[in-house]
Design an enzyme around this catalytic site. Structure first.
Site, PDB file in Angstrom:
ATOM      1  CB  CYS A  77     103.060  25.468  53.400  1.00 50.60           C
ATOM      2  SG  CYS A  77     103.642  26.592  52.103  1.00 50.60           S
ATOM      3  CG  HIS A  86     106.830  22.523  52.987  1.00 54.59           C
ATOM      4  ND1 HIS A  86     105.595  22.019  52.670  1.00 54.59           N
ATOM      5  CD2 HIS A  86     106.950  23.689  52.313  1.00 54.59           C
ATOM      6  CE1 HIS A  86     104.989  22.842  51.836  1.00 54.59           C
ATOM      7  NE2 HIS A  86     105.783  23.872  51.606  1.00 54.59           N
ATOM      8  CD  GLU A 102     105.960  18.609  54.033  1.00 54.29           C
ATOM      9  OE1 GLU A 102     105.569  19.196  53.007  1.00 54.29           O
ATOM     10  OE2 GLU A 102     105.879  19.104  55.186  1.00 54.29           O
TER      11      GLU A 102
END
Length: 193
Positions: free
Chosen positions: A77, A175, A177
């Protein structure tokens, strides 16, 4: 394997650390130059505003260190955006790893872009076993235009770089994650480099 998540006060570092742990690895959070330099893999996260994040990097001298790293580095990001030449956000000079300038989405689309979107035109081992048009999670108001270092694209009013690569440096606008199974696969691919 020593995995270091750069902790410079501008990241969603806990969610990345938990994602790495779910994959069966341990990651440490650090802003120590030697610890980062000696890591096998480095993750450079970022959430927030570009100029203040860059100021924090300069204060800890990480702006000088990061471009010299030789192991695989993954910017996420804002981390990816700071690895570019510069950003319109706060008129910020970046690290110059990716040869592109980050710009703001046009007023024709609602910003920030929040939510799930598709990635396409996948190149690089980062996307091994990831299908075209897979969904990933994004939150951003600025983007890197498509350039010679683009290894994945997405679209939000305009096609843009969803991921970049230069030598040992990788960046994802999304992202991983927070991108479910697809994000986990991308993280595994990075950790296996």
């Amino acid at each position: 394997m020593k995995i270091v998540i750069i902790n410079y006060g501008a990241g969603n570092i806990q969610s990345i650390k938990f994602a790495i742990k779910r994959l069966g690895y341990e990651a440490i959070l650090s802003h120590d130059v030697n610890e980062i330099r000696n890591a096998d893999k480095v993750i450079f996260p970022g959430v927030g505003e570009a100029s203040s994040a860059m100021k924090k990097l300069r204060e800890s001298h990480l702006d000088k260190l990061i471009p010299t790293l030789t192991q695989p580095v993954l910017g996420i990001c804002l981390g990816m955006q700071l690895m570019c030449n510069g950003s319109e956000e706060g008129n910020t000079k970046g690290l110059g790893i990716f040869d592109v300038d980050v710009v703001r989405f046009s007023k024709k689309v609602k910003v920030p872009q929040i939510g799930w979107n598709q990635i396409a035109k996948l190149k690089s081992v980062l996307f091994n076993d990831v299908d075209e048009k897979s969904h990933i999670y994004l939150v951003h108001s600025f983007y890197a235009p498509i350039c010679k270092q683009t290894i994945a694209t997405s679209s939000y009013g305009v096609d843009y770089s969803a991921a970049l690569m230069h030598d040992n440096f990788y960046g994802t606008q999304f992202h991983p994650e927070k991108s479910s199974d697809i994000g986990e696969r991308i993280l595994v691919n990075f950790l296996k480099m």
